[in-house]
Design a protein around this motif. Structure first.
Motif, PDB file in Angstrom:
ATOM      1  N   SER A   3      -4.899   9.805  -0.603  1.00  0.00           N
ATOM      2  CA  SER A   3      -5.264   8.571  -1.295  1.00  0.00           C
ATOM      3  C   SER A   3      -4.048   7.651  -1.351  1.00  0.00           C
ATOM      4  O   SER A   3      -2.904   8.114  -1.451  1.00  0.00           O
ATOM      5  CB  SER A   3      -5.791   8.847  -2.700  1.00  0.00           C
ATOM      6  OG  SER A   3      -4.766   9.307  -3.546  1.00  0.00           O
TER       7      SER A   3
ATOM      8  N   ILE B  13       0.862  -1.175   0.000  1.00  0.00           N
ATOM      9  CA  ILE B  13       0.000   0.000   0.000  1.00  0.00           C
ATOM     10  C   ILE B  13       0.901   1.228   0.000  1.00  0.00           C
ATOM     11  O   ILE B  13       1.721   1.399   0.908  1.00  0.00           O
ATOM     12  CB  ILE B  13      -0.944   0.011   1.217  1.00  0.00           C
ATOM     13  CG1 ILE B  13      -1.872  -1.208   1.176  1.00  0.00           C
ATOM     14  CG2 ILE B  13      -1.768   1.292   1.248  1.00  0.00           C
ATOM     15  CD1 ILE B  13      -2.736  -1.361   2.418  1.00  0.00           C
TER      16      ILE B  13
ATOM     17  N   PRO C 184     -14.053  -3.063   5.228  1.00  0.00           N
ATOM     18  CA  PRO C 184     -14.036  -1.785   4.507  1.00  0.00           C
ATOM     19  C   PRO C 184     -14.856  -0.717   5.234  1.00  0.00           C
ATOM     20  O   PRO C 184     -15.913  -0.993   5.784  1.00  0.00           O
ATOM     21  CB  PRO C 184     -14.654  -2.138   3.148  1.00  0.00           C
ATOM     22  CG  PRO C 184     -14.460  -3.612   3.004  1.00  0.00           C
ATOM     23  CD  PRO C 184     -14.543  -4.170   4.393  1.00  0.00           C
TER      24      PRO C 184
ATOM     25  N   ARG D 200      -8.032   8.227   2.974  1.00  0.00           N
ATOM     26  CA  ARG D 200      -7.746   8.409   4.406  1.00  0.00           C
ATOM     27  C   ARG D 200      -7.837   9.883   4.766  1.00  0.00           C
ATOM     28  O   ARG D 200      -7.317  10.748   4.043  1.00  0.00           O
ATOM     29  CB  ARG D 200      -6.356   7.868   4.725  1.00  0.00           C
ATOM     30  CG  ARG D 200      -5.896   8.093   6.160  1.00  0.00           C
ATOM     31  CD  ARG D 200      -4.587   7.393   6.444  1.00  0.00           C
ATOM     32  NE  ARG D 200      -4.769   5.944   6.502  1.00  0.00           N
ATOM     33  CZ  ARG D 200      -5.115   5.273   7.598  1.00  0.00           C
ATOM     34  NH1 ARG D 200      -5.342   5.945   8.738  1.00  0.00           N
ATOM     35  NH2 ARG D 200      -5.254   3.980   7.583  1.00  0.00           N
TER      36      ARG D 200
ATOM     37  N   SER E 159     -13.565   3.637   0.380  1.00  0.00           N
ATOM     38  CA  SER E 159     -12.595   3.529  -0.710  1.00  0.00           C
ATOM     39  C   SER E 159     -13.212   3.884  -2.053  1.00  0.00           C
ATOM     40  O   SER E 159     -14.421   3.720  -2.264  1.00  0.00           O
ATOM     41  CB  SER E 159     -12.028   2.111  -0.780  1.00  0.00           C
ATOM     42  OG  SER E 159     -11.332   1.787   0.389  1.00  0.00           O
TER      43      SER E 159
ATOM     44  N   PHE F 182      -7.441   3.572  -1.691  1.00  0.00           N
ATOM     45  CA  PHE F 182      -7.886   3.756  -0.324  1.00  0.00           C
ATOM     46  C   PHE F 182      -7.945   5.257  -0.072  1.00  0.00           C
ATOM     47  O   PHE F 182      -7.117   6.012  -0.591  1.00  0.00           O
ATOM     48  CB  PHE F 182      -6.897   3.143   0.675  1.00  0.00           C
ATOM     49  CG  PHE F 182      -6.678   1.664   0.527  1.00  0.00           C
ATOM     50  CD1 PHE F 182      -7.577   0.758   1.082  1.00  0.00           C
ATOM     51  CD2 PHE F 182      -5.569   1.180  -0.138  1.00  0.00           C
ATOM     52  CE1 PHE F 182      -7.373  -0.600   0.960  1.00  0.00           C
ATOM     53  CE2 PHE F 182      -5.354  -0.183  -0.257  1.00  0.00           C
ATOM     54  CZ  PHE F 182      -6.263  -1.083   0.291  1.00  0.00           C
TER      55      PHE F 182
ATOM     56  N   ASP G 131      -9.892  -6.284  -0.434  1.00  0.00           N
ATOM     57  CA  ASP G 131     -10.983  -6.609   0.489  1.00  0.00           C
ATOM     58  C   ASP G 131     -11.331  -8.096   0.419  1.00  0.00           C
ATOM     59  O   ASP G 131     -11.720  -8.698   1.427  1.00  0.00           O
ATOM     60  CB  ASP G 131     -12.215  -5.761   0.173  1.00  0.00           C
ATOM     61  CG  ASP G 131     -11.976  -4.281   0.469  1.00  0.00           C
ATOM     62  OD1 ASP G 131     -11.072  -3.988   1.264  1.00  0.00           O
ATOM     63  OD2 ASP G 131     -12.680  -3.441  -0.110  1.00  0.00           O
TER      64      ASP G 131
ATOM     65  N   GLU H  48      -9.904   5.708   8.002  1.00  0.00           N
ATOM     66  CA  GLU H  48     -10.195   5.348   6.618  1.00  0.00           C
ATOM     67  C   GLU H  48     -11.582   5.837   6.236  1.00  0.00           C
ATOM     68  O   GLU H  48     -12.546   5.652   6.977  1.00  0.00           O
ATOM     69  CB  GLU H  48     -10.104   3.841   6.421  1.00  0.00           C
ATOM     70  CG  GLU H  48      -8.697   3.328   6.200  1.00  0.00           C
ATOM     71  CD  GLU H  48      -8.704   1.929   5.618  1.00  0.00           C
ATOM     72  OE1 GLU H  48      -9.068   1.780   4.427  1.00  0.00           O
ATOM     73  OE2 GLU H  48      -8.358   0.985   6.346  1.00  0.00           O
TER      74      GLU H  48
ATOM     75  N   ILE I 222      -9.137  -2.085  -5.345  1.00  0.00           N
ATOM     76  CA  ILE I 222      -9.246  -2.240  -3.898  1.00  0.00           C
ATOM     77  C   ILE I 222     -10.092  -3.456  -3.533  1.00  0.00           C
ATOM     78  O   ILE I 222      -9.874  -4.100  -2.504  1.00  0.00           O
ATOM     79  CB  ILE I 222      -9.841  -0.964  -3.271  1.00  0.00           C
ATOM     80  CG1 ILE I 222      -8.949   0.237  -3.606  1.00  0.00           C
ATOM     81  CG2 ILE I 222      -9.995  -1.107  -1.770  1.00  0.00           C
ATOM     82  CD1 ILE I 222      -7.508   0.109  -3.197  1.00  0.00           C
TER      83      ILE I 222
END
Length: 260
Positions: free
Chosen positions: A124, A71, A149, A106, A99, A104, A142, A96, A138
């Protein structure tokens, strides 16, 4: 014997919605000559705290490497309402957001221990297949079952992260950097925080001490040991905006937008 001075340790905690909070001092070495938080240290602090959040939620770099993924931070946008100052106690809040298909998302909020609002950030992060060296959706992460998520969607008092464009015909050469060993991190390429320092160092002196209100930075292609990064920019005094692009011999490496 003189009494030892009291020190304040870093405090780390979560709340019920998995927001991560880190309370720490802002030290002399993290500040500019004007005794305020430097932009490259802002990048370092927020990146380190995000990684620590991942670590605490069983998504360490080592575990991700076993899965063949990493990541990496891609784009940052920060609004600085008031600069933190040397020796100030700050609390960094991060969490978070929901997404997007390929990133991702944040959020960050930084305040001091008096509750004064200092910085808002929206960032991001991309998921990378480390073997194929390509961005992954993403959803594939997951599907690995490493996290639940987030569905949170917050309002942010900062500019959105996004594309930063510099018209080549308007750009002027500002500086050239050669990537040295101390610029590298454990990924083997230039640490993201160093690009913030490159950008500020490239500015004419009269702009280096400006207290920028907005700071956006995009990371395009990592610069490697020994590469030269040529830095170009445009200073728009009328719109109080500086746009900067750093290029290696191969491609654009980073892009920065500063507003005051």
């Amino acid at each position: 014997m003189d009494k030892k001075p009291e020190t304040k340790d870093c405090k780390v905690y979560y709340d019920d919605d998995l927001s991560f909070h880190v309370e720490q001092n802002l030290y002399f070495t993290q500040c500019t000559a004007d005794h305020i938080l430097s932009l490259h240290e802002l990048l370092k602090i927020t990146s380190d705290i995000a990684v620590e959040d991942f670590n605490n939620r069983c998504m360490s770099r080592a575990l991700l490497a076993e899965k063949g993924v990493a990541i990496l931070v891609a784009r940052n946008s920060f609004r600085i309402h008031k600069y933190p100052e040397e020796n100030e106690r700050i609390i960094v809040h991060t969490w978070e957001e929901k997404s997007e298909p390929l990133v991702f998302v944040r959020g960050f909020e930084i305040e001091n221990d008096n509750g004064e609002h200092l910085i808002t950030g929206l960032t991001s992060w991309i998921l990378v297949d480390v073997n194929a060296r390509r961005i992954m959706p993403i959803k594939k992460f997951d599907d690995m079952g490493l996290r639940t998520p987030s569905e949170k969607k917050s309002e942010f008092d900062c500019l959105p992260y996004g594309k930063i464009s510099l018209n080549e015909e308007e750009a002027v050469f500002l500086d050239e950097r050669v990537i040295k060993y101390s610029d590298l991190d454990g990924n083997g390429h230039t640490n993201n925080s160093r690009y913030g320092a490159f950008a500020v160092d490239a500015l004419p002196q009269e702009y280096q001490t400006k207290r920028f209100k907005d700071f956006r930075i995009n990371f395009a292609k990592e610069a490697m040991l020994g590469q030269k990064v040529k830095i170009y920019g445009k200073i728009d005094d009328e719109n109080k905006t500086i746009t900067i692009v750093g290029r290696t011999e191969e491609a654009v490496s980073f892009e920065v937008e500063l507003k005051w």
